[in-house]
Design a protein around this motif. Structure first.
Motif, PDB file in Angstrom:
ATOM      1  N   ALA A 193     -31.423 -49.848 -24.582  1.00 33.29           N
ATOM      2  CA  ALA A 193     -30.216 -49.822 -23.761  1.00 33.29           C
ATOM      3  C   ALA A 193     -30.450 -49.067 -22.465  1.00 33.29           C
ATOM      4  O   ALA A 193     -30.013 -49.494 -21.388  1.00 33.29           O
ATOM      5  CB  ALA A 193     -29.072 -49.173 -24.549  1.00 33.29           C
ATOM      6  N   MET A 194     -31.155 -47.940 -22.558  1.00 34.50           N
ATOM      7  CA  MET A 194     -31.425 -47.148 -21.371  1.00 34.50           C
ATOM      8  C   MET A 194     -32.376 -47.879 -20.424  1.00 34.50           C
ATOM      9  O   MET A 194     -32.189 -47.887 -19.196  1.00 34.50           O
ATOM     10  CB  MET A 194     -32.027 -45.797 -21.779  1.00 34.50           C
ATOM     11  N   ASN A 195     -33.385 -48.533 -20.990  1.00 35.94           N
ATOM     12  CA  ASN A 195     -34.346 -49.265 -20.179  1.00 35.94           C
ATOM     13  C   ASN A 195     -33.671 -50.430 -19.451  1.00 35.94           C
ATOM     14  O   ASN A 195     -33.908 -50.664 -18.256  1.00 35.94           O
ATOM     15  CB  ASN A 195     -35.476 -49.790 -21.061  1.00 35.94           C
ATOM     16  N   ASP A 196     -32.807 -51.152 -20.170  1.00 37.47           N
ATOM     17  CA  ASP A 196     -32.089 -52.275 -19.553  1.00 37.47           C
ATOM     18  C   ASP A 196     -31.192 -51.788 -18.432  1.00 37.47           C
ATOM     19  O   ASP A 196     -31.076 -52.435 -17.383  1.00 37.47           O
ATOM     20  CB  ASP A 196     -31.251 -53.011 -20.604  1.00 37.47           C
ATOM     21  N   ARG A 197     -30.568 -50.641 -18.671  1.00 36.83           N
ATOM     22  CA  ARG A 197     -29.641 -50.125 -17.665  1.00 36.83           C
ATOM     23  C   ARG A 197     -30.379 -49.684 -16.404  1.00 36.83           C
ATOM     24  O   ARG A 197     -29.922 -49.903 -15.287  1.00 36.83           O
ATOM     25  CB  ARG A 197     -28.864 -48.943 -18.258  1.00 36.83           C
ATOM     26  N   LEU A 198     -31.541 -49.066 -16.589  1.00 34.10           N
ATOM     27  CA  LEU A 198     -32.289 -48.561 -15.438  1.00 34.10           C
ATOM     28  C   LEU A 198     -32.972 -49.672 -14.651  1.00 34.10           C
ATOM     29  O   LEU A 198     -32.888 -49.737 -13.427  1.00 34.10           O
ATOM     30  CB  LEU A 198     -33.332 -47.534 -15.905  1.00 34.10           C
ATOM     31  N   THR A 199     -33.670 -50.560 -15.361  1.00 35.53           N
ATOM     32  CA  THR A 199     -34.430 -51.596 -14.665  1.00 35.53           C
ATOM     33  C   THR A 199     -33.536 -52.573 -13.935  1.00 35.53           C
ATOM     34  O   THR A 199     -33.977 -53.222 -12.976  1.00 35.53           O
ATOM     35  CB  THR A 199     -35.315 -52.376 -15.655  1.00 35.53           C
ATOM     36  N   GLY A 200     -32.278 -52.693 -14.346  1.00 39.74           N
ATOM     37  CA  GLY A 200     -31.370 -53.612 -13.680  1.00 39.74           C
ATOM     38  C   GLY A 200     -30.502 -52.937 -12.645  1.00 39.74           C
ATOM     39  O   GLY A 200     -29.558 -53.535 -12.130  1.00 39.74           O
ATOM     40  N   SER A 201     -30.819 -51.699 -12.308  1.00 38.66           N
ATOM     41  CA  SER A 201     -29.984 -50.945 -11.378  1.00 38.66           C
ATOM     42  C   SER A 201     -30.672 -50.754 -10.036  1.00 38.66           C
ATOM     43  O   SER A 201     -31.772 -50.198  -9.958  1.00 38.66           O
ATOM     44  CB  SER A 201     -29.657 -49.571 -11.991  1.00 38.66           C
ATOM     45  N   LYS A 202     -30.009 -51.200  -8.973  1.00 35.87           N
ATOM     46  CA  LYS A 202     -30.548 -50.984  -7.628  1.00 35.87           C
ATOM     47  C   LYS A 202     -30.549 -49.498  -7.295  1.00 35.87           C
ATOM     48  O   LYS A 202     -31.442 -49.013  -6.594  1.00 35.87           O
ATOM     49  CB  LYS A 202     -29.696 -51.739  -6.604  1.00 35.87           C
ATOM     50  N   GLU A 203     -29.538 -48.780  -7.823  1.00 32.01           N
ATOM     51  CA  GLU A 203     -29.449 -47.344  -7.558  1.00 32.01           C
ATOM     52  C   GLU A 203     -30.657 -46.603  -8.112  1.00 32.01           C
ATOM     53  O   GLU A 203     -31.130 -45.627  -7.527  1.00 32.01           O
ATOM     54  CB  GLU A 203     -28.159 -46.768  -8.178  1.00 32.01           C
ATOM     55  N   TYR A 204     -31.177 -47.078  -9.254  1.00 32.05           N
ATOM     56  CA  TYR A 204     -32.332 -46.417  -9.862  1.00 32.05           C
ATOM     57  C   TYR A 204     -33.567 -46.585  -8.981  1.00 32.05           C
ATOM     58  O   TYR A 204     -34.339 -45.647  -8.786  1.00 32.05           O
ATOM     59  CB  TYR A 204     -32.589 -46.998 -11.247  1.00 32.05           C
ATOM     60  N   VAL A 205     -33.749 -47.778  -8.436  1.00 34.48           N
ATOM     61  CA  VAL A 205     -34.885 -48.023  -7.548  1.00 34.48           C
ATOM     62  C   VAL A 205     -34.771 -47.136  -6.306  1.00 34.48           C
ATOM     63  O   VAL A 205     -35.754 -46.525  -5.864  1.00 34.48           O
ATOM     64  CB  VAL A 205     -34.947 -49.513  -7.154  1.00 34.48           C
ATOM     65  N   LYS A 206     -33.554 -47.047  -5.745  1.00 34.59           N
ATOM     66  CA  LYS A 206     -33.349 -46.188  -4.579  1.00 34.59           C
ATOM     67  C   LYS A 206     -33.617 -44.735  -4.938  1.00 34.59           C
ATOM     68  O   LYS A 206     -34.160 -43.973  -4.137  1.00 34.59           O
ATOM     69  CB  LYS A 206     -31.921 -46.346  -4.063  1.00 34.59           C
ATOM     70  N   HIS A 207     -33.230 -44.351  -6.160  1.00 33.95           N
ATOM     71  CA  HIS A 207     -33.454 -42.982  -6.625  1.00 33.95           C
ATOM     72  C   HIS A 207     -34.948 -42.671  -6.677  1.00 33.95           C
ATOM     73  O   HIS A 207     -35.386 -41.597  -6.252  1.00 33.95           O
ATOM     74  CB  HIS A 207     -32.830 -42.789  -8.012  1.00 33.95           C
ATOM     75  N   LEU A 208     -35.745 -43.602  -7.198  1.00 30.95           N
ATOM     76  CA  LEU A 208     -37.191 -43.389  -7.275  1.00 30.95           C
ATOM     77  C   LEU A 208     -37.796 -43.204  -5.887  1.00 30.95           C
ATOM     78  O   LEU A 208     -38.665 -42.349  -5.684  1.00 30.95           O
ATOM     79  CB  LEU A 208     -37.855 -44.573  -7.986  1.00 30.95           C
ATOM     80  N   VAL A 209     -37.318 -44.000  -4.943  1.00 32.54           N
ATOM     81  CA  VAL A 209     -37.829 -43.890  -3.574  1.00 32.54           C
ATOM     82  C   VAL A 209     -37.461 -42.537  -2.985  1.00 32.54           C
ATOM     83  O   VAL A 209     -38.292 -41.857  -2.362  1.00 32.54           O
ATOM     84  CB  VAL A 209     -37.262 -45.033  -2.703  1.00 32.54           C
ATOM     85  N   ARG A 210     -36.206 -42.121  -3.189  1.00 30.91           N
ATOM     86  CA  ARG A 210     -35.770 -40.821  -2.662  1.00 30.91           C
ATOM     87  C   ARG A 210     -36.564 -39.677  -3.275  1.00 30.91           C
ATOM     88  O   ARG A 210     -36.960 -38.733  -2.594  1.00 30.91           O
ATOM     89  CB  ARG A 210     -34.279 -40.609  -2.947  1.00 30.91           C
ATOM     90  N   GLU A 211     -36.798 -39.752  -4.609  1.00 34.57           N
ATOM     91  CA  GLU A 211     -37.544 -38.692  -5.277  1.00 34.57           C
ATOM     92  C   GLU A 211     -38.980 -38.614  -4.787  1.00 34.57           C
ATOM     93  O   GLU A 211     -39.546 -37.525  -4.668  1.00 34.57           O
ATOM     94  CB  GLU A 211     -37.519 -38.916  -6.790  1.00 34.57           C
ATOM     95  N   GLN A 212     -39.564 -39.752  -4.501  1.00 32.56           N
ATOM     96  CA  GLN A 212     -40.931 -39.760  -3.985  1.00 32.56           C
ATOM     97  C   GLN A 212     -40.980 -39.105  -2.614  1.00 32.56           C
ATOM     98  O   GLN A 212     -41.875 -38.298  -2.334  1.00 32.56           O
ATOM     99  CB  GLN A 212     -41.456 -41.198  -3.903  1.00 32.56           C
ATOM    100  N   LYS A 213     -40.007 -39.426  -1.763  1.00 33.87           N
ATOM    101  CA  LYS A 213     -39.964 -38.818  -0.434  1.00 33.87           C
ATOM    102  C   LYS A 213     -39.700 -37.323  -0.527  1.00 33.87           C
ATOM    103  O   LYS A 213     -40.268 -36.527   0.216  1.00 33.87           O
ATOM    104  CB  LYS A 213     -38.880 -39.487   0.419  1.00 33.87           C
ATOM    105  N   ARG A 214     -38.823 -36.943  -1.474  1.00 34.44           N
ATOM    106  CA  ARG A 214     -38.505 -35.529  -1.648  1.00 34.44           C
ATOM    107  C   ARG A 214     -39.725 -34.752  -2.130  1.00 34.44           C
ATOM    108  O   ARG A 214     -39.975 -33.630  -1.705  1.00 34.44           O
ATOM    109  CB  ARG A 214     -37.352 -35.372  -2.638  1.00 34.44           C
ATOM    110  N   ALA A 215     -40.496 -35.361  -3.047  1.00 40.08           N
ATOM    111  CA  ALA A 215     -41.707 -34.703  -3.554  1.00 40.08           C
ATOM    112  C   ALA A 215     -42.703 -34.472  -2.435  1.00 40.08           C
ATOM    113  O   ALA A 215     -43.363 -33.427  -2.362  1.00 40.08           O
ATOM    114  CB  ALA A 215     -42.331 -35.546  -4.658  1.00 40.08           C
ATOM    115  N   GLU A 216     -42.826 -35.457  -1.538  1.00 38.28           N
ATOM    116  CA  GLU A 216     -43.740 -35.318  -0.407  1.00 38.28           C
ATOM    117  C   GLU A 216     -43.263 -34.228   0.536  1.00 38.28           C
ATOM    118  O   GLU A 216     -44.055 -33.466   1.088  1.00 38.28           O
ATOM    119  CB  GLU A 216     -43.851 -36.651   0.329  1.00 38.28           C
ATOM    120  N   LYS A 217     -41.944 -34.136   0.706  1.00 37.62           N
ATOM    121  CA  LYS A 217     -41.385 -33.119   1.591  1.00 37.62           C
ATOM    122  C   LYS A 217     -41.500 -31.727   0.990  1.00 37.62           C
ATOM    123  O   LYS A 217     -41.683 -30.740   1.703  1.00 37.62           O
ATOM    124  CB  LYS A 217     -39.910 -33.445   1.867  1.00 37.62           C
ATOM    125  N   ASP A 218     -41.426 -31.622  -0.348  1.00 41.38           N
ATOM    126  CA  ASP A 218     -41.514 -30.323  -1.022  1.00 41.38           C
ATOM    127  C   ASP A 218     -42.822 -29.609  -0.730  1.00 41.38           C
ATOM    128  O   ASP A 218     -42.890 -28.384  -0.728  1.00 41.38           O
ATOM    129  CB  ASP A 218     -41.357 -30.485  -2.536  1.00 41.38           C
TER     130      ASP A 218
END
Length: 489
Positions: free
Chosen positions: A439-464
């Motif tokens: 259920a969690m996997n289906d919810r995440l993989t089908g969410s555009k917000e999750y993809v945007k979240h991954l991108v933001r976290e990657q940028k934040r990690a680089e900025k850290d």
């Protein structure tokens, strides 16, 4: 009355069992709601007059929406209407919570949430009854208990402040795996489809929860930790506080509630493990840095406890008495003081399988005095108390005039029946985890917000990497998330 009664009961009784029937049932329920809205003025005018007759003829399990409409109107009136007493009305509220149809309530979620808020205010029922009703309602709406709602926080506040936490344990013990969306996808299925996961029908859109913010989740887990502490459930308290201190921090900020949870997390960690607990590896670096400063006195206390330095532990506790009082952790620190020698006794099993009581007395110290107990009788009494409470797995043996403590073997053989039960429980747990994972996997993989979240976290990690030298003063939020939480220990 017949006209109003007909409107309130004008929904299908038979549940949907096929895809086509589900769509028909959905359409019928929506039409029922539309009729109720259209006739709202007439219903509001007549319900107080015929309250007793209506509530006596309506079945909360069959006419859940209509029944709730009547309760909603009556609870809004200070006099409840001339035909029904307050006592009778509250009995009907209890009957409704115990028997309402959770499928129908999905279509009338905002009013259901409003009813639960009235129950949670603590003015309708005694706290114990109110907490029990809230717990029942939460699990009737979501039998899995895996989705967090704002009703959870209402329950936690009432249970803790009224000292009725035992009635809320079934909810507190549920593993929260999901949080509601602002609006949830049902994959084209009607709201009444019984196969829908809780995340598909519990949302701000359905009205079964208000908006869940990070502060809501933090306060709930903090209150859970305090509730477990009040019952002496140290391991559960540690796990609850651990969720708070490792909560993802926005812009490297650390809220006050996280800092307060960290202090208690250290103390209940000592009580549950006999040593300083380890900060989860996924805790943010900024939070860790903050905790080392704000929790310095607690960290020093934990070091003295873990390093078997009774005199230093006693001195630290006495020198910082005003701090413990200010932080509201005094009773916990006192518990630490009394448990110090108990954990020393438990640690003896690493060396001995059987040890004399006189040796136990000589090899362990009381943190309350910084010295061994005065005689073997006191040591024997302490050990018996530990065994009776379940803290120590062992038994007392008598050999002549000498008494011995024999530690229980960790590798005791279990019976075939016990082994079968353990296997069955493990199999059930694995199956349940598989369903939750899917259920969690289906919810995440089908969410555009999750993809945007991954991108933001990657940028934040680089900025850290470039922001590693940020100052401590900028790491603590100005907002006080502890508002409304009593400083109980």
């Amino acid at each position: 009355m017949d006209y109003i009664h007909g409107i309130l009961t004008a929904q299908p009784v038979t549940k949907a069992v096929t895809v086509s029937a589900t769509k028909v049932y959905d359409s019928s329920l929506r039409q029922h709601l539309a009729t109720l809205i259209k006739n709202a003025p007439k219903i509001r005018a007549d319900v107080p007059t015929y309250a007793v007759d209506l509530l006596s003829t309506l079945d909360p399990a069959v006419h859940s929406i209509g029944y709730l409409v009547v309760l909603e109107i009556l609870l809004e009136r200070s006099d409840s209407g001339p035909m029904i007493s307050q006592e009778c009305l509250l009995d009907k509220v209890v009957e409704f919570v115990l028997h309402f149809d959770p499928i129908q309530i999905r279509y009338y979620g905002q009013s259901m949430s409003a009813l639960l808020e009235k129950i949670a205010c603590g003015k309708l029922f005694p706290p114990t009854t109110a907490v029990q009703l809230l717990s029942i309602a939460i699990l009737r709406i979501d039998p899995t208990g895996s989705l967090f709602t704002t009703t959870h926080l209402l329950l936690a506040k009432l249970a803790y402040t009224s000292n009725t936490v035992e009635s809320a344990m079934e909810i507190f013990d549920c593993d929260i795996l999901f949080y509601p969306n602002m609006s949830s996808s049902k994959d084209g299925k009607p709201l009444c489809d019984p196969s829908l996961a809780p995340v598909a029908y519990i949302s701000t859109q359905s009205g079964l929860t208000d908006t869940v913010r990070p502060a809501t989740v933090l306060e709930y887990d903090h209150l859970r930790g305090l509730a477990y502490m009040s019952l002496g459930l140290w391991s559960k308290a540690r796990e609850a506080f651990e969720k708070v201190i490792s909560h993802p921090s926005k812009d490297k900020s650390v809220s006050k509630i996280m800092i307060e949870s960290h202090k208690r997390w250290i103390l209940v960690g000592l009580l549950s493990q006999g040593k300083t607990p380890t900060v989860p590896p996924f805790t943010s670096g900024s939070a860790n840095t903050c905790y080392k400063v704000t929790g310095r006195s607690y960290i020093n206390l934990a070091d003295a406890f873990s390093n078997s330095n009774a005199e230093k532990l006693k001195s630290l506790i006495e020198d910082n008495a005003s701090l413990w009082e200010e932080d509201g952790t005094g009773s916990l620190v006192a518990e630490i003081l009394s448990s110090y020698q108990k954990w020393q006794i438990i640690s003896l099993r690493q060396v001995y399988q059987r040890v004399g009581i006189s040796q136990v007395r000589e090899m362990t110290l009381s943190a309350q005095t910084g010295k061994p107990l005065e005689n073997d009788g006191e040591a024997l009494s302490l050990i018996r108390q530990m065994i009776e409470s379940g803290m120590l797995d062992g038994h007392i043996e008598q050999d002549g005039s000498e008494s011995y403590l024999s530690f229980q073997d960790d590798n005791d053989v279990v019976s075939e029946a016990q082994f079968a039960r353990q296997i069955a429980q493990s199999h059930h747990t694995i199956e349940l985890l598989g369903k939750h994972y899917q259920a969690m996997n289906d919810r995440l993989t089908g969410s555009k917000e999750y993809v945007k979240h991954l991108v933001r976290e990657q940028k934040r990690a680089e900025k850290d990497v470039t922001d590693a030298g940020i100052g401590f003063d900028s790491q603590i939020e100005d907002e006080d998330l502890m508002a409304g939480i009593l400083p109980h220990t």
